[in-house]
Design a protein around this motif. Structure first.
Motif, PDB file in Angstrom:
ATOM      1  N   LEU A 111     -29.630  16.858 -56.808  1.00  0.00           N
ATOM      2  CA  LEU A 111     -29.303  15.829 -57.469  1.00  0.00           C
ATOM      3  C   LEU A 111     -27.969  15.785 -58.066  1.00  0.00           C
ATOM      4  CD1 LEU A 111     -32.904  15.199 -59.254  1.00  0.00           C
ATOM      5  CD2 LEU A 111     -31.799  13.847 -57.314  1.00  0.00           C
ATOM      6  N   ALA A 112     -27.407  16.938 -58.415  1.00  0.00           N
ATOM      7  CA  ALA A 112     -26.104  17.157 -58.838  1.00  0.00           C
ATOM      8  C   ALA A 112     -24.901  16.622 -57.784  1.00  0.00           C
ATOM      9  CB  ALA A 112     -25.846  18.627 -59.560  1.00  0.00           C
ATOM     10  N   VAL A 113     -25.434  17.092 -56.547  1.00  0.00           N
ATOM     11  CA  VAL A 113     -24.592  16.500 -55.325  1.00  0.00           C
ATOM     12  C   VAL A 113     -24.698  15.212 -55.287  1.00  0.00           C
ATOM     13  CG1 VAL A 113     -24.094  16.803 -52.833  1.00  0.00           C
ATOM     14  CG2 VAL A 113     -24.473  18.999 -54.346  1.00  0.00           C
ATOM     15  N   LYS A 114     -25.745  14.618 -55.294  1.00  0.00           N
ATOM     16  CA  LYS A 114     -25.943  13.099 -55.023  1.00  0.00           C
ATOM     17  C   LYS A 114     -25.056  12.379 -56.111  1.00  0.00           C
ATOM     18  CE  LYS A 114     -29.569   9.563 -55.064  1.00  0.00           C
ATOM     19  NZ  LYS A 114     -29.088   8.684 -55.943  1.00  0.00           N
ATOM     20  N   ALA A 115     -25.066  12.996 -57.146  1.00  0.00           N
ATOM     21  CA  ALA A 115     -24.164  12.049 -58.281  1.00  0.00           C
ATOM     22  C   ALA A 115     -22.643  11.944 -57.800  1.00  0.00           C
ATOM     23  CB  ALA A 115     -24.262  12.880 -59.603  1.00  0.00           C
ATOM     24  N   LEU A 116     -22.358  13.062 -56.991  1.00  0.00           N
ATOM     25  CA  LEU A 116     -20.747  13.133 -56.504  1.00  0.00           C
ATOM     26  C   LEU A 116     -20.838  12.090 -55.436  1.00  0.00           C
ATOM     27  CD1 LEU A 116     -20.022  16.993 -56.273  1.00  0.00           C
ATOM     28  CD2 LEU A 116     -19.956  15.352 -58.503  1.00  0.00           C
ATOM     29  N   LEU A 117     -21.740  12.235 -54.511  1.00  0.00           N
ATOM     30  CA  LEU A 117     -21.759  11.173 -53.152  1.00  0.00           C
ATOM     31  C   LEU A 117     -21.816   9.785 -53.677  1.00  0.00           C
ATOM     32  CD1 LEU A 117     -24.463  13.067 -51.115  1.00  0.00           C
ATOM     33  CD2 LEU A 117     -22.009  12.634 -50.574  1.00  0.00           C
ATOM     34  N   ASP A 118     -22.745   9.472 -54.847  1.00  0.00           N
ATOM     35  CA  ASP A 118     -22.848   8.231 -55.360  1.00  0.00           C
ATOM     36  C   ASP A 118     -21.441   7.561 -55.941  1.00  0.00           C
ATOM     37  OD1 ASP A 118     -25.441   8.062 -54.363  1.00  0.00           O
ATOM     38  OD2 ASP A 118     -26.528   8.519 -56.417  1.00  0.00           O
ATOM     39  N   ALA A 119     -21.054   8.558 -56.673  1.00  0.00           N
ATOM     40  CA  ALA A 119     -19.567   8.236 -57.321  1.00  0.00           C
ATOM     41  C   ALA A 119     -18.607   8.267 -56.345  1.00  0.00           C
ATOM     42  CB  ALA A 119     -19.381   9.366 -58.366  1.00  0.00           C
ATOM     43  N   GLY A 120     -18.643   8.259 -55.111  1.00  0.00           N
ATOM     44  CA  GLY A 120     -17.477   8.158 -54.271  1.00  0.00           C
ATOM     45  C   GLY A 120     -16.425   9.185 -54.356  1.00  0.00           C
ATOM     46  N   LEU A 121     -16.855  10.423 -54.914  1.00  0.00           N
ATOM     47  CA  LEU A 121     -16.087  11.565 -55.057  1.00  0.00           C
ATOM     48  C   LEU A 121     -15.939  12.247 -53.912  1.00  0.00           C
ATOM     49  CD1 LEU A 121     -16.655  12.482 -58.727  1.00  0.00           C
ATOM     50  CD2 LEU A 121     -14.783  11.062 -58.103  1.00  0.00           C
ATOM     51  N   ILE A 122     -16.821  12.580 -53.120  1.00  0.00           N
ATOM     52  CA  ILE A 122     -16.938  13.230 -51.953  1.00  0.00           C
ATOM     53  C   ILE A 122     -17.551  12.410 -50.804  1.00  0.00           C
ATOM     54  CG2 ILE A 122     -17.176  15.547 -53.249  1.00  0.00           C
ATOM     55  CD1 ILE A 122     -20.114  15.463 -52.382  1.00  0.00           C
ATOM     56  N   LYS A 123     -17.248  12.676 -49.689  1.00  0.00           N
ATOM     57  CA  LYS A 123     -17.897  12.038 -48.602  1.00  0.00           C
ATOM     58  C   LYS A 123     -19.122  12.757 -47.976  1.00  0.00           C
ATOM     59  CE  LYS A 123     -14.277   8.925 -47.983  1.00  0.00           C
ATOM     60  NZ  LYS A 123     -14.684   7.556 -48.347  1.00  0.00           N
ATOM     61  N   TYR A 124     -18.929  14.254 -47.764  1.00  0.00           N
ATOM     62  CA  TYR A 124     -19.658  14.939 -47.354  1.00  0.00           C
ATOM     63  C   TYR A 124     -19.812  16.288 -48.156  1.00  0.00           C
ATOM     64  CZ  TYR A 124     -19.124  11.826 -43.376  1.00  0.00           C
ATOM     65  OH  TYR A 124     -19.203  10.792 -42.542  1.00  0.00           O
ATOM     66  N   TRP A 125     -21.321  17.008 -47.881  1.00  0.00           N
ATOM     67  CA  TRP A 125     -21.285  18.244 -48.756  1.00  0.00           C
ATOM     68  C   TRP A 125     -21.815  19.473 -47.780  1.00  0.00           C
ATOM     69  CZ3 TRP A 125     -25.627  20.944 -50.767  1.00  0.00           C
ATOM     70  CH2 TRP A 125     -26.922  20.396 -50.560  1.00  0.00           C
ATOM     71  N   ALA A 126     -21.625  20.589 -48.122  1.00  0.00           N
ATOM     72  CA  ALA A 126     -21.753  21.647 -47.469  1.00  0.00           C
ATOM     73  C   ALA A 126     -22.134  22.868 -48.191  1.00  0.00           C
ATOM     74  CB  ALA A 126     -20.719  22.025 -46.662  1.00  0.00           C
ATOM     75  N   LEU A 127     -22.545  24.053 -47.623  1.00  0.00           N
ATOM     76  CA  LEU A 127     -23.056  25.265 -48.081  1.00  0.00           C
ATOM     77  C   LEU A 127     -22.001  26.524 -47.576  1.00  0.00           C
ATOM     78  CD1 LEU A 127     -26.698  24.942 -47.450  1.00  0.00           C
ATOM     79  CD2 LEU A 127     -25.518  24.461 -49.538  1.00  0.00           C
ATOM     80  N   SER A 128     -21.942  27.392 -48.445  1.00  0.00           N
ATOM     81  CA  SER A 128     -21.078  28.343 -48.167  1.00  0.00           C
ATOM     82  C   SER A 128     -21.613  29.672 -48.309  1.00  0.00           C
ATOM     83  CB  SER A 128     -19.654  28.223 -48.827  1.00  0.00           C
ATOM     84  OG  SER A 128     -18.658  29.515 -48.110  1.00  0.00           O
ATOM     85  N   ASN A 129     -21.666  30.783 -47.824  1.00  0.00           N
ATOM     86  CA  ASN A 129     -21.924  32.275 -48.011  1.00  0.00           C
ATOM     87  C   ASN A 129     -23.704  32.267 -48.074  1.00  0.00           C
ATOM     88  OD1 ASN A 129     -19.652  34.027 -48.062  1.00  0.00           O
ATOM     89  ND2 ASN A 129     -19.155  32.173 -49.618  1.00  0.00           N
ATOM     90  N   GLU A 130     -24.224  31.243 -47.121  1.00  0.00           N
ATOM     91  CA  GLU A 130     -25.765  30.863 -47.214  1.00  0.00           C
ATOM     92  C   GLU A 130     -26.350  31.688 -46.122  1.00  0.00           C
ATOM     93  OE1 GLU A 130     -28.256  30.181 -48.555  1.00  0.00           O
ATOM     94  OE2 GLU A 130     -27.734  28.830 -50.383  1.00  0.00           O
ATOM     95  N   ASN A 131     -27.995  31.478 -46.146  1.00  0.00           N
ATOM     96  CA  ASN A 131     -28.788  32.079 -45.256  1.00  0.00           C
ATOM     97  C   ASN A 131     -29.838  31.044 -44.693  1.00  0.00           C
ATOM     98  OD1 ASN A 131     -30.638  32.121 -47.274  1.00  0.00           O
ATOM     99  ND2 ASN A 131     -30.451  34.371 -47.544  1.00  0.00           N
ATOM    100  N   ASN A 132     -30.581  31.401 -43.934  1.00  0.00           N
ATOM    101  CA  ASN A 132     -31.842  30.662 -43.446  1.00  0.00           C
ATOM    102  C   ASN A 132     -32.664  30.013 -44.545  1.00  0.00           C
ATOM    103  OD1 ASN A 132     -31.787  30.468 -40.492  1.00  0.00           O
ATOM    104  ND2 ASN A 132     -32.508  32.627 -40.319  1.00  0.00           N
ATOM    105  N   TYR A 133     -32.848  30.838 -45.691  1.00  0.00           N
ATOM    106  CA  TYR A 133     -33.544  30.317 -46.832  1.00  0.00           C
ATOM    107  C   TYR A 133     -33.051  29.169 -47.286  1.00  0.00           C
ATOM    108  CZ  TYR A 133     -36.050  30.016 -51.132  1.00  0.00           C
ATOM    109  OH  TYR A 133     -37.027  29.640 -52.297  1.00  0.00           O
ATOM    110  N   GLY A 134     -31.707  29.415 -47.624  1.00  0.00           N
ATOM    111  CA  GLY A 134     -30.898  28.447 -48.613  1.00  0.00           C
ATOM    112  C   GLY A 134     -30.754  27.150 -47.809  1.00  0.00           C
ATOM    113  N   VAL A 135     -30.453  27.254 -46.428  1.00  0.00           N
ATOM    114  CA  VAL A 135     -30.316  25.972 -45.486  1.00  0.00           C
ATOM    115  C   VAL A 135     -31.828  25.323 -45.460  1.00  0.00           C
ATOM    116  CG1 VAL A 135     -29.642  25.187 -43.200  1.00  0.00           C
ATOM    117  CG2 VAL A 135     -28.306  26.977 -44.434  1.00  0.00           C
ATOM    118  N   THR A 136     -32.832  26.208 -45.420  1.00  0.00           N
ATOM    119  CA  THR A 136     -34.045  25.459 -44.965  1.00  0.00           C
ATOM    120  C   THR A 136     -34.331  24.575 -46.478  1.00  0.00           C
ATOM    121  OG1 THR A 136     -34.779  27.045 -43.379  1.00  0.00           O
ATOM    122  CG2 THR A 136     -36.358  25.832 -44.660  1.00  0.00           C
TER     123      THR A 136
END
Length: 379
Positions: free
Chosen positions: A182-207
């Protein structure tokens, strides 16, 4: 080895970004590159060679010295490039990152760091990065590393009741994933970011992030950026399946193993002489040996020796071998290079004009990997 004449561009995963196969890394612009003009020279070289995608973070440069500097240097370059018509903002893609320790992030009134990835912190970090880079919006915004207690930065084993090399703030509960989405959604809704992503993640986090996005009606993350190289293929074992199932591509860092896979740290190496005015003492594992020492573990160096010999056998530089191999991985949406000189930019970008490594070479690479499996990892 067949070489192409021009940079290749591809649609980046499930986005509408047509990015170069090369993503310009900026991590050490401000530490090992002490002068802003050195960063600008590399940005100019990247642009001249057809690179339209760069990667940075609020905490850069590293080794960490307070953060923010790298984004500021990018901002001064970008403002000039836009004014001179060298760059079209809608066709020049910028990735940045926020981190849960809030290193390099802004201070929030009445609160004490760290804040984790709460909505106010993420919004403040994103706005501050945009202001520093003078870029209006960020094309791809990463959560730099997980806020939960998960193996990261070379640690390969999970300990439920212990921290990993950086502090954790939660145990990866479903409600935590919901709050962060939901915190990321606020950035998308505000037009501050186009897309979002993960870093230093694993299967659990991506899922968990992907399923949470589906539950809440929020766009899924589009890629994962992990440490990945000939000396560290753990992504293939503990993240790729989830990425494949949920439609994420990779955009990895560390492809040259902190420079070890260039061959320059080997005894009496001819590859050090490529940067004639840059002594080995100025390179990261000698200048800052305490920073990310996993790349130069003894067995990592032995593996590097083997990969150097393979590169020479097939008429490649070790740098070309490492980068071309990463570029050929089926999950790669783009590949990050890390440079500190214009010459390094030229060699690294040139590696992406190698059309395909021979099957025989790939088989020999896999044989070395089986002998020296993921030597950058520790338990």
């Amino acid at each position: 080895v067949e070489r192409l004449s021009a940079m290749q561009y591809e649609k980046f995963g499930n986005t509408d970004m047509m990015v170069s196969r090369v993503c310009g890394g900026t991590m050490m612009w401000g530490t090992l590159n002490k002068e802003e003009k050195m960063a600008h020279e590399q940005l100019d070289a990247l642009l001249d060679l057809g690179v339209n995608f760069i990667d940075t973070a609020e905490l850069y440069p590293v080794p960490f010295e307070g953060g923010r500097v790298t984004e500021k240097w990018i901002g001064t370059w970008l403002s000039k490039a836009l004014k001179e018509g060298k760059v079209q903002r809608e066709k020049f893609y910028i990735a940045s990152k926020a981190n849960p320790s809030n290193n390099g992030g802004p201070d929030l009134p009445g609160r004490k760091k760290p804040y984790g990835f709460d909505a106010d912190a993420l919004m403040a970090s994103c706005k501050a990065s945009i202001e520093r880079m003078k870029c209006k919006y960020i094309d791809l915004y990463y959560l730099h590393w997980p806020s939960r207690n998960v193996p990261v930065f070379g640690c390969s084993a999970f300990y439920p009741d212990k921290n990993r090399p950086v502090p954790s703030f939660d145990k990866g509960e479903p409600e935590t994933f919901e709050a962060q989405v939901l915190a990321v959604k606020a950035l998308l809704d505000a037009g501050l970011i186009k897309y979002w992503a993960l870093s230093n993640e694993n299967n659990y986090g991506v899922t968990m992030f992907s399923l949470t996005c589906d539950k809440l009606g929020v766009a899924r993350p589009v890629c994962v950026q992990n440490d990945y190289s000939l000396n560290n293929r753990t992504f293939d074992e503990d993240c790729w399946e989830a990425c494949h199932r949920f439609g994420l591509v990779s955009c990895h860092y560390g492809i040259l193993g902190g420079g070890v896979l260039t061959g320059k740290y080997l005894r009496d190496s001819p590859y050090l002489k490529k940067d004639a005015d840059r002594d080995l003492s100025a390179c990261r594992h000698h200048a800052r040996p305490e920073f990310q020492p996993r790349y130069a573990y003894p067995m990592s160096m032995k593996a590097a020796e083997r990969y150097v010999k393979l590169a020479e056998k097939y008429g490649l530089t070790p740098t070309e071998l490492a980068l071309a191999w990463a570029n050929q991985q089926p999950h790669a949406g783009s590949v990050i290079i890390g440079t500190t000189t214009k010459r390094q930019v030229e060699e690294c970008v040139g590696a992406f004009k190698i059309s395909a490594l021979p099957k025989e070479l790939l088989a020999e690479i896999d044989a070395v990997h089986e002998e020296f499996r993921n030597r950058n990892q520790f338990f």
